[in-house]
Design a protein around this motif. Structure first.
Motif, PDB file in Angstrom:
ATOM      1  N   LEU A  22      -8.414  -2.556  -0.751  1.00  0.00           N
ATOM      2  CA  LEU A  22      -8.336  -3.489  -1.881  1.00  0.00           C
ATOM      3  C   LEU A  22      -9.049  -4.796  -1.559  1.00  0.00           C
ATOM      4  CD1 LEU A  22      -4.622  -2.931  -2.997  1.00  0.00           C
ATOM      5  CD2 LEU A  22      -6.683  -2.217  -4.240  1.00  0.00           C
ATOM      6  N   ALA A  23      -8.850  -5.287  -0.339  1.00  0.00           N
ATOM      7  CA  ALA A  23      -9.498  -6.544   0.060  1.00  0.00           C
ATOM      8  C   ALA A  23     -11.017  -6.412   0.059  1.00  0.00           C
ATOM      9  CB  ALA A  23      -9.003  -6.965   1.443  1.00  0.00           C
ATOM     10  N   ALA A  24     -11.506  -5.196   0.333  1.00  0.00           N
ATOM     11  CA  ALA A  24     -12.949  -4.962   0.347  1.00  0.00           C
ATOM     12  C   ALA A  24     -13.511  -4.709  -1.048  1.00  0.00           C
ATOM     13  CB  ALA A  24     -13.270  -3.775   1.260  1.00  0.00           C
ATOM     14  N   GLY A  25     -12.643  -4.643  -2.065  1.00  0.00           N
ATOM     15  CA  GLY A  25     -13.104  -4.494  -3.442  1.00  0.00           C
ATOM     16  C   GLY A  25     -13.164  -3.075  -3.963  1.00  0.00           C
ATOM     17  N   HIS A  26     -12.647  -2.120  -3.220  1.00  0.00           N
ATOM     18  CA  HIS A  26     -12.673  -0.729  -3.678  1.00  0.00           C
ATOM     19  C   HIS A  26     -11.602  -0.471  -4.741  1.00  0.00           C
ATOM     20  CE1 HIS A  26     -15.487   0.524  -0.560  1.00  0.00           C
ATOM     21  NE2 HIS A  26     -14.746  -0.116   0.321  1.00  0.00           N
ATOM     22  N   THR A  27     -11.829   0.531  -5.563  1.00  0.00           N
ATOM     23  CA  THR A  27     -10.802   1.057  -6.460  1.00  0.00           C
ATOM     24  C   THR A  27     -10.015   2.096  -5.675  1.00  0.00           C
ATOM     25  OG1 THR A  27     -12.144   0.700  -8.428  1.00  0.00           O
ATOM     26  CG2 THR A  27     -10.360   2.303  -8.605  1.00  0.00           C
ATOM     27  N   VAL A  28      -8.703   1.918  -5.616  1.00  0.00           N
ATOM     28  CA  VAL A  28      -7.892   2.719  -4.707  1.00  0.00           C
ATOM     29  C   VAL A  28      -6.881   3.549  -5.483  1.00  0.00           C
ATOM     30  CG1 VAL A  28      -6.358   2.675  -2.688  1.00  0.00           C
ATOM     31  CG2 VAL A  28      -8.135   0.917  -2.956  1.00  0.00           C
ATOM     32  N   ARG A  29      -6.744   4.787  -5.056  1.00  0.00           N
ATOM     33  CA  ARG A  29      -5.670   5.658  -5.520  1.00  0.00           C
ATOM     34  C   ARG A  29      -4.832   6.034  -4.295  1.00  0.00           C
ATOM     35  NH1 ARG A  29      -8.847  10.052  -9.318  1.00  0.00           N
ATOM     36  NH2 ARG A  29      -9.897   8.554 -10.706  1.00  0.00           N
ATOM     37  N   THR A  30      -3.565   6.279  -4.516  1.00  0.00           N
ATOM     38  CA  THR A  30      -2.745   6.751  -3.410  1.00  0.00           C
ATOM     39  C   THR A  30      -1.707   7.736  -3.900  1.00  0.00           C
ATOM     40  OG1 THR A  30      -1.530   6.081  -1.429  1.00  0.00           O
ATOM     41  CG2 THR A  30      -0.945   4.955  -3.471  1.00  0.00           C
ATOM     42  N   THR A  31      -1.280   8.607  -2.995  1.00  0.00           N
ATOM     43  CA  THR A  31      -0.258   9.579  -3.326  1.00  0.00           C
ATOM     44  C   THR A  31       1.065   9.205  -2.673  1.00  0.00           C
ATOM     45  OG1 THR A  31      -0.817  11.004  -1.421  1.00  0.00           O
ATOM     46  CG2 THR A  31      -1.928  11.446  -3.520  1.00  0.00           C
ATOM     47  N   VAL A  32       2.133   9.494  -3.392  1.00  0.00           N
ATOM     48  CA  VAL A  32       3.489   9.389  -2.857  1.00  0.00           C
ATOM     49  C   VAL A  32       4.197  10.707  -3.176  1.00  0.00           C
ATOM     50  CG1 VAL A  32       3.716   6.882  -2.958  1.00  0.00           C
ATOM     51  CG2 VAL A  32       4.237   8.241  -4.986  1.00  0.00           C
ATOM     52  N   ARG A  33       5.166  11.055  -2.359  1.00  0.00           N
ATOM     53  CA  ARG A  33       5.851  12.339  -2.562  1.00  0.00           C
ATOM     54  C   ARG A  33       6.778  12.316  -3.765  1.00  0.00           C
ATOM     55  NH1 ARG A  33       8.600  13.471   3.023  1.00  0.00           N
ATOM     56  NH2 ARG A  33       8.669  11.200   2.975  1.00  0.00           N
ATOM     57  N   ARG A  34       7.326  11.130  -4.063  1.00  0.00           N
ATOM     58  CA  ARG A  34       8.271  11.013  -5.179  1.00  0.00           C
ATOM     59  C   ARG A  34       7.896   9.802  -6.028  1.00  0.00           C
ATOM     60  NH1 ARG A  34      11.634  10.557  -0.870  1.00  0.00           N
ATOM     61  NH2 ARG A  34      12.376   8.565  -1.718  1.00  0.00           N
ATOM     62  N   PRO A  35       8.057   9.908  -7.341  1.00  0.00           N
ATOM     63  CA  PRO A  35       7.704   8.777  -8.213  1.00  0.00           C
ATOM     64  C   PRO A  35       8.480   7.508  -7.886  1.00  0.00           C
ATOM     65  CG  PRO A  35       8.023  10.780  -9.502  1.00  0.00           C
ATOM     66  CD  PRO A  35       8.476  11.096  -8.116  1.00  0.00           C
ATOM     67  N   ASP A  36       9.716   7.641  -7.355  1.00  0.00           N
ATOM     68  CA  ASP A  36      10.510   6.439  -7.095  1.00  0.00           C
ATOM     69  C   ASP A  36      10.000   5.636  -5.900  1.00  0.00           C
ATOM     70  OD1 ASP A  36      11.245   8.131  -5.053  1.00  0.00           O
ATOM     71  OD2 ASP A  36      13.394   8.119  -5.496  1.00  0.00           O
ATOM     72  N   ARG A  37       8.971   6.152  -5.188  1.00  0.00           N
ATOM     73  CA  ARG A  37       8.401   5.371  -4.093  1.00  0.00           C
ATOM     74  C   ARG A  37       7.392   4.340  -4.570  1.00  0.00           C
ATOM     75  NH1 ARG A  37       9.163   6.811   1.049  1.00  0.00           N
ATOM     76  NH2 ARG A  37       8.936   4.554   1.219  1.00  0.00           N
ATOM     77  N   ARG A  38       7.073   4.346  -5.859  1.00  0.00           N
ATOM     78  CA  ARG A  38       6.090   3.399  -6.390  1.00  0.00           C
ATOM     79  C   ARG A  38       6.500   1.957  -6.107  1.00  0.00           C
ATOM     80  NH1 ARG A  38       2.177   2.907 -10.391  1.00  0.00           N
ATOM     81  NH2 ARG A  38       2.126   0.862 -11.381  1.00  0.00           N
ATOM     82  N   ASP A  39       7.759   1.630  -6.376  1.00  0.00           N
ATOM     83  CA  ASP A  39       8.225   0.256  -6.164  1.00  0.00           C
ATOM     84  C   ASP A  39       8.162  -0.129  -4.691  1.00  0.00           C
ATOM     85  OD1 ASP A  39       8.659  -0.029  -8.856  1.00  0.00           O
ATOM     86  OD2 ASP A  39      10.811   0.361  -8.763  1.00  0.00           O
TER      87      ASP A  39
END
Length: 342
Positions: A22-39
């Protein structure tokens, strides 16, 4: 700037990789195993200084299943496969770790190939390089592979070795135009951003908590998580990193007793619970019969593995913080986040 998928975004390494992308300006996607890990991910990013990660998208995907991977990787230029099963105990069945690590890696590689991703960088481990060998003074380098028949090869070590082997085989046989690079870190320390962290961090936490009256005679290489993340970014884009492995280690191998000495010297009263004694090997073996967490320690007693990061330094211009800086950053963050005893 590129679109990059980071697998395992809620993990200790994954979150630092995301911060640097993010600091380098890229568009980032990431995976989490469960939706509740977003927070949890967003909270750790705020702790790391990314107040409003507008360029981040989260996807739900698990290494043990196909769901979500096609969507997560679609349109990505690069994939940084950081996620890996990790356990603080030695499983009764080693396949509990081996199958998710190996099959999950292949699942990510297939999705990346099918989506036309340019390059995948995999987080492997020094465990895939320096285990199962007779004691030696010569440092391990990227030409070495762990001997899976060795007495010191625990299920986690075996899982990382087999997963990396499977990745190289897949790219050679079925990868098409997909490029692969691999980062092989030693014990990963550095600033913690939340309650999820690696087994290496647990060592520092246990020392600060005074959980051990004396420490086992165990040695390992040290590297700061921020430098591991930096090496991922370099391996992602450098043309010369295609088809290469890179060891990430900062300096000389340290013992747990050495780490305790650093904590006492730098933290003063805050390190008052850190033990000063090293337990004899026979006592550790005896205690391991009653304490499951010590089972993984016994094969490592007294084994010193030297390794070198010369390749990453010369080929990619990588520079690492010192061992002491990495350990001190670990301790200071644990104290700041109230993750150790007051």
């Amino acid at each position: 700037m590129s679109t990059v998928l980071v697998t395992g975004g809620s993990g200790f390494v994954g979150i630092h990789v995301i911060l640097q992308l993010l600091a380098a300006g890229h568009t980032v996607r990431t995976t989490v195993r469960r939706p509740d890990r977003r927070d949890d991910v967003l909270a750790m990013l705020r702790e790391g200084g990314a107040a409003s990660p507008d360029n981040l998208s989260l996807f739900t995907a698990d290494l043990t299943g196909d769901a979500g991977w096609r969507e997560a990787v679609a349109g990505c230029d690069y994939v940084l496969h950081v996620a890996s099963p990790l356990s603080t105990r030695v499983p009764d069945d080693e396949n509990e770790m081996i199958i998710p690590a190996r099959d999950g890696t292949l699942r990510v590689l297939r999705a990346a190939r099918d989506a036309g991703v340019r390059r995948v960088v995999i987080t492997s481990s020094l465990g895939a390089i320096g285990y199962g060998h007779k004691p030696r003074q010569k440092p391990f380098d990227e030409t070495d592979w762990t001997n899976l028949d060795g007495a010191d090869v625990q299920p986690y070590i075996k899982s990382k070795t087999l997963a990396e082997r499977a990745a190289w085989d897949f790219v050679a046989r079925e990868g098409g135009g997909l490029e692969l690079s691999v980062v092989n870190p030693a014990g990963i320390f550095g600033p913690v951003l939340g309650p999820d962290f690696s087994g290496s961090i647990e060592i520092v936490k246990s020392l600060l908590d005074g959980a051990m009256p004396a420490v086992p005679r165990v040695y390992f290489g040290v590297v700061d998580v921020r430098d591991v993340a930096d090496l991922h970014l370099r391996a992602m884009t450098a043309p010369e990193a295609k088809g290469e492995r890179f060891i990430a280690v900062s300096g000389e191998t340290m013992s747990i007793l050495d780490i305790g000495q650093v904590l006492r010297r730098e933290l003063g009263p805050k390190a008052r619970r850190v033990p000063r004694l090293q337990a004899p090997d026979w006592l550790v073996r005896l205690a391991a019969k009653r304490i499951p967490l010590l089972r993984a320690v016994v094969p490592m007693l007294g084994r010193v593995r030297h390794s070198t990061s010369a390749k990453a330094r010369t080929m990619l211009g990588w520079q690492a913080r010192s061992n002491d800086d990495a350990i001190l950053a670990t301790a200071e963050s644990l104290i700041r986040l109230s993750l150790v005893k007051g």
